[in-house]
Write a protein that holds these residues in place. Structure first.
Motif, short mmCIF file in Angstrom:
data_model
loop_
_atom_site.label_atom_id
_atom_site.label_comp_id
_atom_site.label_asym_id
_atom_site.label_seq_id
_atom_site.Cartn_x
_atom_site.Cartn_y
_atom_site.Cartn_z
N THR A 181 41.50 33.19 35.15
CA THR A 181 42.10 34.42 34.64
C THR A 181 42.80 35.23 35.72
O THR A 181 43.45 36.24 35.42
CB THR A 181 41.03 35.31 33.98
N GLY A 182 42.68 34.82 36.98
CA GLY A 182 43.39 35.48 38.05
C GLY A 182 43.16 36.98 38.06
O GLY A 182 42.03 37.47 38.01
N GLU A 183 44.26 37.74 38.08
CA GLU A 183 44.18 39.19 38.12
C GLU A 183 44.20 39.81 36.73
O GLU A 183 44.22 41.03 36.59
CB GLU A 183 45.34 39.76 38.95
N GLU A 185 41.92 40.12 34.53
CA GLU A 185 40.74 40.94 34.25
C GLU A 185 41.00 42.40 34.61
O GLU A 185 40.69 43.31 33.84
CB GLU A 185 39.52 40.42 35.04
N GLN A 186 41.57 42.61 35.81
CA GLN A 186 41.83 43.97 36.28
C GLN A 186 42.98 44.62 35.51
O GLN A 186 43.03 45.85 35.37
CB GLN A 186 42.15 43.96 37.77
N GLU A 187 43.89 43.82 35.00
CA GLU A 187 45.07 44.35 34.32
C GLU A 187 44.86 44.59 32.84
O GLU A 187 45.67 45.24 32.19
CB GLU A 187 46.24 43.36 34.49
#
Length: 206
Positions: A181-183, A185-187
């Protein structure tokens, strides 16, 4: 100072224990493979106590899904203020967005899909307790919002479906497939907020 919550009664504590055990088992081994005996054992209560709180395994499964909605504050209270739909729908988007990408939500969804041919009733229970419930909340909310004259949603069920699917985004798809999922999650929170803004802009009467 905020008022303290009243302590749970013994009956409420047992109900909470049962739900916690049921969620763990339903997520861990699926609905068909979970028995009321196992739930009772894991919850530390008798089988009779489980049935006293939940009349059947179907009822327990539905209650487990509904309890997750409550944990994420996805109730009619969240959409109470139809006069300020921007704030209410943004809050809904954030909470719903958190729920649909949670590990429990992904696990239960995968289990229902994997067993849809052998246990189609489980999929229907899941749909009624989860997605159908969310759609109902939104349809009722859109109906009240329209009375204030600033938004028009047309077919409200279709509008609700469109909005929910917007919130799934790439993160949900990747998590369903077990991909990195890379980034994302934060986005995801910001993605959900922007989705709510875009959705309302499309239905605004100005």
């Amino acid at each position: 100072m905020a008022a303290k919550e009243a302590p749970m009664s013994r009956s409420e504590q047992k109900r909470a224990q049962i739900l916690e055990a049921a969620i763990a088992l339903f997520c861990g081994q699926g609905f068909p493979n979970t028995s009321m005996d196992e739930v009772a054992k894991k919850a530390g209560v008798s089988k009779q106590t489980v049935y006293a709180h939940f009349g059947s395994k179907d009822d327990l499964f539905v209650a487990s899904i509904e309890s997750k909605c409550v944990v994420y504050q996805l109730t009619d209270v969240l959409l109470a203020d139809a006069a300020q739909p921007e704030k209410a729908l943004t809050q809904f988007a954030v909470h719903f967005g958190e729920l649909i990408v949670s590990d429990d939500a992904i696990t239960v969804y995968r289990a229902c899909v994997s067993q849809v041919e052998s246990h189609p009733d489980t999929a229907q229970l899941y749909f009624d307790a989860g997605p159908e419930h969310m759609l109902g909340l939104l349809v009722e909310f859109f109906t009240r919002v329209e009375t204030h004259g600033r938004y028009l949603f047309g077919n409200k069920r279709q509008a609700a479906i469109r909005f929910c699917l917007m919130l799934f985004g790439e993160l949900r798809l990747r998590k369903e497939l077990g991909l990195d999922t890379g980034e994302l999650e934060q986005e995801h929170r910001q993605y959900c907020i922007q989705s709510a803004e875009l959705f309302l802009r499309a239905h605004r009467l100005d």
